[in-house]
Motif scaffolding. Structure first.
Motif, mmCIF file in Angstrom:
data_model
loop_
_atom_site.group_PDB
_atom_site.id
_atom_site.type_symbol
_atom_site.label_atom_id
_atom_site.label_comp_id
_atom_site.label_asym_id
_atom_site.label_seq_id
_atom_site.Cartn_x
_atom_site.Cartn_y
_atom_site.Cartn_z
ATOM 1 N N ASP A 31 0.920 -1.153 0.003
ATOM 2 C CA ASP A 31 -0.190 -0.136 0.058
ATOM 3 C C ASP A 31 0.890 1.078 -0.097
ATOM 4 O O ASP A 31 1.569 1.553 -1.034
ATOM 5 N N GLU A 97 3.970 -0.382 3.597
ATOM 6 C CA GLU A 97 2.879 -1.043 4.173
ATOM 7 C C GLU A 97 2.631 -2.129 3.341
ATOM 8 O O GLU A 97 2.271 -1.808 2.332
ATOM 9 N N ARG A 99 1.243 -6.390 2.796
ATOM 10 C CA ARG A 99 0.582 -7.828 3.639
ATOM 11 C C ARG A 99 1.221 -9.135 2.643
ATOM 12 O O ARG A 99 1.155 -8.837 1.595
ATOM 13 N N TRP A 106 -1.792 -6.205 7.850
ATOM 14 C CA TRP A 106 -0.805 -5.177 7.062
ATOM 15 C C TRP A 106 0.215 -4.967 8.013
ATOM 16 O O TRP A 106 -0.092 -4.848 9.318
#
Length: 120
Positions: A31, A97, A99, A106
């Motif tokens: 992100d 950030e 995952r 996250w």
């Protein structure tokens, strides 16, 4: 996620450098990404960050001189630094950030620093 920063070096005041930060490893999605810096005797500060679909955010001290950008195809974050000043001297760190899977939480990942030294 591993973040590898590069591009630091020694430059004269008024010069330019371009930092790169490559994300690698196994991950599902990244992100926001950002650049931070830390110089001796000072706290770490946010230089610039970039979130998908949003405008970049810059520290007041670098506005108009630095540009953050991202190449999603290369999983790479950049920081173009122009009109460098001695006070820009610091270790610069990238941050992301990310995952690991679509159902993972996250997490925040940090790269190692790349040293920028601006001589007067």
């Amino acid at each position: 996620v591993q973040l590898q920063a590069s591009g630091g070096g020694l430059v004269q005041a008024g010069g330019s450098l371009r930092l790169s930060c490559v994300a690698s490893g196994s991950f599902f999605e990244i992100d926001a990404m950002a650049w931070y810096r830390r110089s001796p005797g000072k706290e770490r500060e946010l230089v610039a960050d970039l979130k998908p679909g949003s405008s970049a955010n810059y520290a007041d001290s670098v506005k108009g001189r630095f540009t953050i950008s991202r190449d999603n195809a290369k999983n790479t974050l950049y920081l173009q630094m122009n009109s460098l000043k001695p006070e820009d001297s610091a270790s610069y760190f990238c941050n992301a950030e990310a995952r690991a899977t679509s159902w993972s939480n996250w997490r925040t990942y940090w790269g190692q620093g790349t040293l920028v030294t601006v001589s007067s």
